[in-house]
Design an enzyme around this catalytic site. Structure first.
Site, short mmCIF file in Angstrom:
data_model
loop_
_atom_site.label_atom_id
_atom_site.label_comp_id
_atom_site.label_asym_id
_atom_site.label_seq_id
_atom_site.Cartn_x
_atom_site.Cartn_y
_atom_site.Cartn_z
CG ASN A 22 4.00 -0.81 -5.08
OD1 ASN A 22 4.39 -1.48 -6.13
ND2 ASN A 22 3.02 -1.45 -4.08
CG ASP A 67 -3.25 -2.95 -2.45
OD1 ASP A 67 -2.89 -4.14 -2.81
OD2 ASP A 67 -2.72 -2.00 -3.00
NE ARG A 92 -3.39 -0.43 0.86
CZ ARG A 92 -2.73 -1.24 1.73
NH1 ARG A 92 -1.18 -1.21 1.54
NH2 ARG A 92 -3.07 -2.25 2.34
NE ARG A 146 2.82 3.83 -0.72
CZ ARG A 146 2.14 2.52 -0.87
NH1 ARG A 146 1.55 2.07 0.02
NH2 ARG A 146 2.29 2.04 -2.19
CG HIS A 175 4.85 0.05 3.30
ND1 HIS A 175 3.98 -0.67 2.76
CD2 HIS A 175 4.10 1.06 3.85
CE1 HIS A 175 2.65 -0.01 2.70
NE2 HIS A 175 3.07 1.31 3.17
CG ASP A 177 6.44 -4.06 5.49
OD1 ASP A 177 6.64 -3.76 4.67
OD2 ASP A 177 5.14 -4.46 5.98
CB CYS A 271 2.82 -6.37 4.35
SG CYS A 271 3.32 -7.05 2.69
#
Ligand code: ARG
Length: 290
Positions: A22, A67, A92, A146, A175, A177, A271
């Site tokens: 990102n 992550d 990830r 995503r 994301h 959030d 997160c």
């Protein structure tokens, strides 16, 4: 008395910014000092949640999975049912097996009741892209950068609840959030520029104007929308004074933590945690007051 809120967090010992998935991430700018600061910051966040009466489960770090410190991306959890995430980026994807094992252990202990897999081909990055709105009784679900659009129907089917899709328009707010946060009082804190015109129209159709709190680009870039809301308290990264004023005027109290090292990975308070005790029943607020 209601049961304490229960969160999952990850030991930050293996946290690093070693790849770039990102625009906030810059491996070249990441130093040992940042790593040391991250250890302290994660501990402060845990302590802040505990000071508010929450219970925090901490899982072990795994080398090579930096992550993993963002367990909001591990799964969507409601009523004890766990929908395991599938990540878009290979960097990830190794987290999926780790979180699968974590939830199997939580199930064995009775903390959750059921662990469910996504169908093939569906990408969904957990509670980071599926935010339960307790007051309204539905999920707000982000898609685009995503999670994919197909995840919306899966969430609806698994949890039997309405899912309101919001397409994200920006790689900076990849994301949901990072740019959208429903609050206990019915307000929603959100950053309008993060959304497509359709998604903005949806937000404005579903949330009364009086309940819409807009976060500016500066406030969103400080990762303050990525907040944990417990009662009238919001736990978040260091907030610009403008945002503090807006939220305090609405009766919220801010607990601010210096989460700068995690912002270098594109994440902050919300997160770094995953709420495990969300239920679709409205919280028994009246009983709690007795
Ligand atoms: N570096 C992580 C990523 O890009 C940060 C994830 C933050 N999580 C979140 N739900 N905002 O995937």
């Amino acid at each position: 008395m209601t049961a304490p809120a229960r969160f999952l967090m990850t030991d930050p010992a293996a946290f690093d910014v070693s790849y770039r998935i990102n625009p906030w991430m810059d491996p070249g700018a990441w130093t040992a000092e940042h790593r040391a600061a991250a250890l302290a910051a994660s501990g402060e966040l845990r302590a802040a949640l505990q000071a508010l009466g929450a219970h925090v489960e901490t899982i072990e770090a795994v080398r090579g999975l930096p992550d993993l410190v963002f367990p909001a991306n591990a799964a969507v959890v409601l009523d004890g049912r766990v929908l395991l995430a599938r990540f878009r980026h290979p960097e990830r994807q190794g987290e999926e097996t780790v979180f699968r094992a974590v939830f199997a252990r939580l199930k064995a202990r009775g903390v959750v009741s059921e662990v469910i897999d996504l169908p093939d081909g569906v990408l969904q990055e957990g509670a980071g892209d599926a935010i339960w709105d307790a007051g309204r009784g539905w999920f707000w679900a982000g898609f685009g950068p995503r999670s994919n659009r197909a995840s919306l129907g899966v969430i609806r089917k698994v949890f039997g609840r309405e899912v309101v899709g919001l397409e994200l328009a920006s790689e900076r707010f990849y994301h949901l959030d990072t740019c959208f946060c429903p609050l206990v009082g019915g307000e929603v804190l959100y950053h309008p520029d993060a959304f497509t015109p359709d998604a903005l129209a949806t937000i404005r159709a579903r949330i009364a104007e009086a309940d819409r709190i807009e976060a500016t680009a500066e406030e969103a870039a400080a990762f303050c929308v990525n907040a944990v809301n417990l009662g009238q308290t919001l736990v978040m990264a260091r907030a610009p004074a403008t945002l503090r004023a807006k939220l305090e005027a609405r009766g919220y109290r801010l607990v601010e933590i210096d989460l700068a090292p995690f912002i270098r990975s594109g994440g902050a308070a919300y997160c770094m945690t995953l709420r495990l005790d969300r239920t679709s029943d409205p919280r028994p607020a009246i009983l709690a007051a007795e």
